[in-house]
Design a protein around this motif. Structure first.
Motif, short mmCIF file in Angstrom:
data_model
loop_
_atom_site.label_atom_id
_atom_site.label_comp_id
_atom_site.label_asym_id
_atom_site.label_seq_id
_atom_site.Cartn_x
_atom_site.Cartn_y
_atom_site.Cartn_z
N LYS A 14 39.16 47.72 42.88
CA LYS A 14 40.11 46.87 42.15
C LYS A 14 39.67 45.41 42.08
CE LYS A 14 44.11 49.78 42.82
NZ LYS A 14 45.50 49.87 43.23
N LEU A 15 38.50 45.11 42.66
CA LEU A 15 37.95 43.75 42.67
C LEU A 15 38.95 42.75 43.24
CD1 LEU A 15 36.08 43.68 39.24
CD2 LEU A 15 35.07 43.94 41.51
N ARG A 16 39.39 43.03 44.46
CA ARG A 16 40.32 42.11 45.11
C ARG A 16 40.29 42.30 46.62
NH1 ARG A 16 46.00 44.91 43.15
NH2 ARG A 16 46.10 46.50 44.79
N TYR A 17 40.53 41.18 47.30
CA TYR A 17 40.75 41.23 48.74
C TYR A 17 42.24 41.45 48.94
CZ TYR A 17 36.04 39.54 49.55
OH TYR A 17 34.68 39.44 49.60
N GLU A 18 42.57 42.26 49.93
CA GLU A 18 43.97 42.63 50.17
C GLU A 18 44.35 42.39 51.63
OE1 GLU A 18 44.06 46.39 47.05
OE2 GLU A 18 43.81 46.79 49.20
N ILE A 66 47.15 39.51 47.58
CA ILE A 66 45.81 39.79 47.04
C ILE A 66 45.13 38.51 46.56
CG2 ILE A 66 46.43 42.13 46.32
CD1 ILE A 66 46.36 41.03 43.40
N ALA A 67 43.81 38.56 46.59
CA ALA A 67 42.96 37.54 45.99
C ALA A 67 42.02 38.27 45.04
CB ALA A 67 42.18 36.77 47.05
N GLN A 68 42.27 38.14 43.76
CA GLN A 68 41.49 38.82 42.73
C GLN A 68 40.18 38.07 42.52
OE1 GLN A 68 43.43 41.44 41.17
NE2 GLN A 68 41.43 42.20 40.57
N THR A 93 35.92 38.32 40.52
CA THR A 93 34.85 39.00 39.79
C THR A 93 33.58 38.80 40.61
OG1 THR A 93 34.27 37.06 38.45
CG2 THR A 93 35.92 38.58 37.54
N LEU A 94 32.64 39.66 40.43
CA LEU A 94 31.37 39.56 41.14
C LEU A 94 30.25 39.81 40.14
CD1 LEU A 94 29.87 39.22 43.83
CD2 LEU A 94 30.14 41.68 44.19
N ASP A 95 29.37 38.83 40.01
CA ASP A 95 28.28 38.95 39.05
C ASP A 95 27.06 38.20 39.57
OD1 ASP A 95 27.00 39.64 36.60
OD2 ASP A 95 27.51 37.66 35.78
N ARG A 96 25.98 38.91 39.73
CA ARG A 96 24.70 38.33 40.14
C ARG A 96 24.79 37.39 41.34
NH1 ARG A 96 22.89 36.35 34.42
NH2 ARG A 96 25.00 36.90 33.91
N GLY A 97 25.47 37.86 42.38
CA GLY A 97 25.55 37.07 43.60
C GLY A 97 26.57 35.96 43.59
N ILE A 98 27.43 35.94 42.57
CA ILE A 98 28.47 34.91 42.50
C ILE A 98 29.84 35.57 42.51
CG2 ILE A 98 29.46 33.03 41.14
CD1 ILE A 98 26.64 32.54 40.03
N LEU A 99 30.61 35.22 43.52
CA LEU A 99 31.98 35.70 43.69
C LEU A 99 32.91 34.65 43.10
CD1 LEU A 99 33.78 37.88 45.21
CD2 LEU A 99 33.90 36.19 47.03
N THR A 100 33.65 35.03 42.06
CA THR A 100 34.56 34.10 41.40
C THR A 100 36.00 34.50 41.70
OG1 THR A 100 32.98 33.71 39.61
CG2 THR A 100 35.27 33.10 39.19
N PHE A 101 36.71 33.63 42.41
CA PHE A 101 38.12 33.88 42.68
C PHE A 101 38.91 33.49 41.44
CE2 PHE A 101 36.56 33.40 47.04
CZ PHE A 101 37.12 34.51 47.63
N THR A 102 39.68 34.45 40.90
CA THR A 102 40.37 34.23 39.65
C THR A 102 41.88 34.07 39.81
OG1 THR A 102 40.51 36.62 39.27
CG2 THR A 102 38.63 35.44 38.30
N HIS A 103 42.46 34.69 40.82
CA HIS A 103 43.92 34.73 40.91
C HIS A 103 44.34 35.20 42.30
CE1 HIS A 103 47.95 35.10 39.28
NE2 HIS A 103 48.02 36.36 39.63
#
Length: 91
Positions: free
Chosen positions: A10-14, A23-25, A27-37
């Protein structure tokens, strides 16, 4: 005790506290974790649950050697209060 879990499907920490889910939603792309919500039940607000959630997520990012991008106001405020973690921020 730390019960933060990375739900990769679900791409989130719970974090479950008193049968409520925070939750902390991301995205993960090429070694970059982006916190969105982040989502925090009202009953848990102001009790340090969000800080515990983000601290654990950041610790995981460090262990995985990920860089971090912040798009969430709560996470941005957390980083502002934790200069020791700012080396993870993607510049």
């Amino acid at each position: 005790m730390n019960n933060v879990r990375d739900n990769v499907e679900k791409l989130r920490y719970e974090l479950v506290v008193d049968d409520m889910l925070a939750i902390a939603q991301y995205t993960l792309d090429r070694g970059i974790l982006t916190f969105t919500h982040t989502v925090m039940p009202k009953a848990l607000q102001g009790k340090g649950v969000g800080s515990r959630l983000i601290a654990s997520a950041v610790k995981d990012a460090r262990a995985r050697r990920l860089k971090v991008v912040v798009r969430c106001p709560f996470v941005k405020a957390w980083f502002a209060k934790h200069p020791e973690a700012q080396d993870l921020l993607q510049r």
